[in-house]
Scaffold this active site. Structure first.
Site, PDB file in Angstrom:
ATOM      1  CG  ASP A  67      -0.273  -0.518   2.499  1.00 31.85           C
ATOM      2  OD1 ASP A  67       0.960  -0.409   2.616  1.00 31.85           O
ATOM      3  OD2 ASP A  67      -0.978  -1.045   3.364  1.00 31.85           O
ATOM      4  CG  ASN A 136      -8.679  -1.633  12.186  1.00 29.48           C
ATOM      5  OD1 ASN A 136      -7.783  -2.320  11.701  1.00 29.48           O
ATOM      6  ND2 ASN A 136      -9.073  -0.503  11.616  1.00 29.48           N
ATOM      7  CG  HIS A 138      -5.716  -2.461   8.998  1.00 27.89           C
ATOM      8  ND1 HIS A 138      -5.801  -1.131   9.372  1.00 27.89           N
ATOM      9  CD2 HIS A 138      -4.397  -2.763   9.134  1.00 27.89           C
ATOM     10  CE1 HIS A 138      -4.618  -0.677   9.693  1.00 27.89           C
ATOM     11  NE2 HIS A 138      -3.743  -1.646   9.561  1.00 27.89           N
ATOM     12  CD  GLU A 143      -8.648   0.836   7.942  1.00 28.14           C
ATOM     13  OE1 GLU A 143      -8.401  -0.145   8.677  1.00 28.14           O
ATOM     14  OE2 GLU A 143      -8.182   1.971   8.165  1.00 28.14           O
TER      15      GLU A 143
END
Ligand code: F6R
Length: 270
Positions: A67, A136, A138, A143
């Site tokens: 990313d 979280n 990811h 996400e």
């Protein structure tokens, strides 16, 4: 899914570096999928050491990063281009032309995502994808609620992710709100996946990934469906797992193959 629990974060990094080393030795022109963030830093240091000790060469290796932030140029000190250059690429014999990271400052970022996904396929796909995990759940910047069938695209970052990454940005400095990220399908198409997680702040996400249901609320849980996924944890990151005793079988087997001495790693297998 193979779960390996090691005593320390250092051992997690060494284990990960040894997996990369083995692949590079058996396939010198392998395609590696790389991650950024805090977790792989120690692994990259080990890879640099292996290169300096002439265990491995990266001269034929191709890399694809997971990313990059949207709106951030390669020269920005918080870009993942800059991270990879300063944490790995500048210290190994990789051909810069064989390293690929999405261009977050492209005029058309949607088109850039499509180009990136196509390029991965043109290069024959990823042999080994390295991953960290967000608190979280990811992976990459997929996400919670990301489609489990997603490919490389632009994603909005959650407040949780922005808060977690705030530490890298100066007070008042622009912090990106979006990223170009490989999708979950893109990651799942890698022939081997290696996820490292360390520290108690990852324990809940790790539990959801390994022992929870496969669901979009924990994107990393998709790895339960991967044919060849290895999860390497330190004891803190593993602390919430219910089946720790069972996973320790893997640890015991690992201990016989892998010993730690002093500051560095001593491999007992080659
Ligand atoms: C990095 C990435 C992210 C990180 C994750 C964990 O390229 O895609 O998914 O792996 O946010 O970050 P750290 O290692 O900083 O806790």
């Amino acid at each position: 899914m193979e779960v390996i629990i090691l005593p320390t974060a250092k051992q997690v990094a060494c284990y990960g570096a040894d997996v990369c080393e083995s692949l590079i030795k058996t396939k010198p022109a392998a395609v590696l999928g790389l991650a950024t963030g805090s977790t792989p830093l120690a692994l990259y240091k080990e890879l640099i050491k292996y290169y300096q000790q002439q265990h491995i060469s990266f001269s034929q290796i191709t890399t694809f990063n997971l990313d990059e932030y949207v709106g951030v140029s390669a020269s920005h000190s918080q870009s993942y281009h800059y991270y990879m250059k300063t944490q790995l690429f500048d210290f190994i014999d990789i051909d810069p032309g064989n390293t690929h990271i999405p261009h977050g400052d492209a005029v058309d970022v949607q088109q850039e995502a499509i180009r990136y996904e196509q390029l991965i396929h043109e290069k024959g796909g990823i042999d080994l994808q390295l991953l960290g995990i967000g608190r979280n759940g990811h992976i990459g910047f997929n996400e919670p609620t990301s489609s489990l069938n997603s490919i490389t695209r632009v994603k909005a970052l959650t407040n949780a992710t922005k808060a977690d990454n705030q530490r890298f940005f100066g007070l008042g400095e622009y912090q990106p709100t979006h990223a170009i990220t490989m999708g979950i399908k893109t990651i799942m198409q890698a022939r081997q996946v290696l996820l490292l997680a360390t520290g108690t702040n990852k324990a809940q996400a790790v539990k959801a990934m390994i022992e929870g249901p496969v669901c979009a609320m924990c994107p990393a849980s998709c790895l339960q469906l991967h044919q060849y996924a290895t999860i390497v944890l330190d004891q803190q990151a593993a602390s919430e797992l219910i089946m720790q005793d069972y996973y320790q079988f893997a640890k015991q087997a690992c201990d016989t193959l892998f010993t730690q001495s002093g500051e560095g790693c001593t491999k007992s297998y080659g």
